[in-house]
Each structure stands twice: as C-alpha cells, then as structure tokens.
Scaffold this active site. Structure first.
Site, mmCIF file in Angstrom:
data_model
loop_
_atom_site.group_PDB
_atom_site.id
_atom_site.type_symbol
_atom_site.label_atom_id
_atom_site.label_comp_id
_atom_site.label_asym_id
_atom_site.label_seq_id
_atom_site.Cartn_x
_atom_site.Cartn_y
_atom_site.Cartn_z
ATOM 1 N N HIS A 100 3.049 -25.065 9.727
ATOM 2 C CA HIS A 100 3.919 -25.255 10.890
ATOM 3 C C HIS A 100 4.242 -26.735 11.090
ATOM 4 O O HIS A 100 5.364 -27.084 11.461
ATOM 5 C CB HIS A 100 3.258 -24.674 12.139
ATOM 6 C CG HIS A 100 3.093 -23.186 12.094
ATOM 7 N ND1 HIS A 100 4.154 -22.328 11.880
ATOM 8 C CD2 HIS A 100 1.993 -22.400 12.225
ATOM 9 C CE1 HIS A 100 3.722 -21.078 11.895
ATOM 10 N NE2 HIS A 100 2.419 -21.094 12.098
ATOM 11 N N LEU A 136 26.424 -32.130 17.842
ATOM 12 C CA LEU A 136 25.781 -30.886 17.422
ATOM 13 C C LEU A 136 24.991 -30.280 18.580
ATOM 14 O O LEU A 136 24.285 -30.993 19.302
ATOM 15 C CB LEU A 136 24.840 -31.171 16.246
ATOM 16 C CG LEU A 136 23.935 -30.023 15.770
ATOM 17 C CD1 LEU A 136 24.762 -28.951 15.080
ATOM 18 C CD2 LEU A 136 22.857 -30.558 14.830
ATOM 19 N N ASP A 192 11.279 -18.869 8.012
ATOM 20 C CA ASP A 192 10.134 -18.048 7.614
ATOM 21 C C ASP A 192 9.389 -18.696 6.456
ATOM 22 O O ASP A 192 10.009 -19.280 5.551
ATOM 23 C CB ASP A 192 10.638 -16.656 7.200
ATOM 24 C CG ASP A 192 9.521 -15.626 7.175
ATOM 25 O OD1 ASP A 192 8.412 -15.933 7.636
ATOM 26 O OD2 ASP A 192 9.765 -14.519 6.671
#
Length: 251
Positions: free
Chosen positions: A41, A135, A24
């Site tokens: 962004h 991962l 956020d």
C-alpha cells in the site's frame, strides 16, 4: 452537469477526458517480495503520485481512483486501520502538492464509518483545492456503485419524485458534476468492475492489465491510452455513421 457519454461523438485522438482506475494488486506486490501487505500500500501511493502527474501532463481532465470499497471493510482490522492511517497521512502530505499544481481533490463515497478526524481532514483538503481548475482528482473511499445508485434514488424520493428517470437519477449521483469515464483501467489481472461506478461505466472503454498497481507507471498508462485510441466508440451508431477519422478501419 455533463450529458451522458453515449450522446457525444469523440473528436479524435485526444486524451480521454476522464480516466477511472481500480488500483488492484498492492498486497500481491508485497507478498511476491516477502513483505507485509502494508508495504504494498505504501508503494502504491508512489504509483498514485506518478499517475496523477502523468494525467496532468497528458491533458486528462478527470482522474478517479478506487481506493477503498464498501466491501473492503471485511479485510483484516489491522490492514483497514493501516489504510485509514495512510489516508490521513496522504491528506496531510499531498494536499499542498496538489494545490501547488492546480489540482482539485474530491473524495467520493459514504463517510459514516470514517472517524471525525478523517472527515475533517477530507473537508479541509476539498475546501483548500476547491478553486483549482486543472485536473480533478477524485478518490473513491467507502464507495460502491450500488450504494451510489441507491442513495441517488433515495434523494429523489425525499424530494417527492413520483417517477424516476435516467436524467433525474444521473443528477443525484455522486459524480453528476463530471463527464462519465471514457477509459476504465484495472490493474492486477482481474477482469471485473467490482461495484465501481456501475452507472457511469456503461459506455466506458475497459482496459485490463496484469501489472500490479505498484508497477503501473506512466509508460503503462500511455499503453492503456494507446489501446483506447484503437477503439471504435460508436455509442449505438454504425461505423459508417462515424467521421472517417474515427473508424477503426481508417488508413
């Protein structure tokens, strides 16, 4: 399928097996710098790269990032279009890097409102990295925790279930293949879960920071993990039932 996290006792000061993050603050990061929201962004994608690399190096097994919620379709059309385009470019530009680092990519959520081109790129990226055993990076896009639970229940009904149990429902959730998150992180100063992994976060340790996502770096991640290590994860037990090295009042 992994068992529910509350059934397991942590072993000690190991890295969280699974970290889930709400990223956020991209728009506010840009606004503070008198930049358009889309600039935030773009910078947020740089932060994603850094955190993915850090998690791999720290031995985290699963990293799940909340990129676009079912509610985010309400944002201005220009911003939504940019985010979809950014997603496409990221799939094109980042998949080779992920694959080269033995990272598996998975995308969670409904794809009904995505373009055919975006769905094809997602499928291609998932297939390319499917054999990687390092991962596991999951991107939640057009995802909502309530949607996840409802679609799981509907799957059971379609299978003819006459009773819905926790175990049966868990098997139908979009992340039934992963352990539940040990650590949940939200950047940007807000202190809520915002419809993210509602079922899976039931026993997660929650960590909130005022840092905006583009400013969240490896040092901030390590601080969150350090906070996680200070928690006493009892899962319904008493402190006295835990091994001594896991008690909060340990020397």
């Amino acid at each position: 399928m992994f068992s529910a996290s509350w059934k397991d006792t942590p072993e000690g000061r190991e890295p969280p097996r699974h970290i889930a993050i709400i990223m956020d603050g991209n728009g506010r990061w840009a606004k503070k710098r008198f930049l358009p929201r889309v600039a935030g962004h773009k910078r947020g994608l740089d932060a994603v790269r850094e955190i993915v690399k850090a998690c791999k190096e720290l031995g985290v097994g699963y990293l799940t990032l909340f990129a676009f919620s079912t509610e985010n379709w309400r944002r201005p059309q220009e911003e939504v279009s940019f985010l979809m385009e950014l997603f496409l470019r990221a799939l094109d530009n980042e998949v080779e890097r992920l694959h080269g680092n033995n990272i598996r990519l998975k995308v969670l959520g409904s794809r009904e409102r995505f373009s055919a081109e975006l769905c094809e790129r997602i499928d291609r990226a998932e297939q390319k990295t499917a054999g990687n055993d390092g991962l596991v990076l999951s991107i939640a896009a057009d995802y909502g925790g309530r949607w996840d639970i409802v679609q799981a229940a509907n799957q059971l009904l379609r299978q003819g279930a006459t009773e819905i149990t926790e175990e049966a429902l868990s098997r139908q959730l979009t992340m039934s293949w992963a352990p539940e998150p040990d650590l949940f992180i939200r950047t940007g100063g807000e202190q809520r879960i915002s419809n993210f992994l509602l079922w899976q976060l039931a026993y997660s340790e929650l960590y909130f920071t005022d840092l905006l996502w583009p400013d969240f770096d490896r040092a901030a991640l390590e601080q969150a993990i350090s906070s996680y290590w200070q928690r006493e994860r009892r899962f319904g037990r008493t402190s006295e039932q835990l091994p001594e090295h896991l008690r909060r009042d340990r020397p």
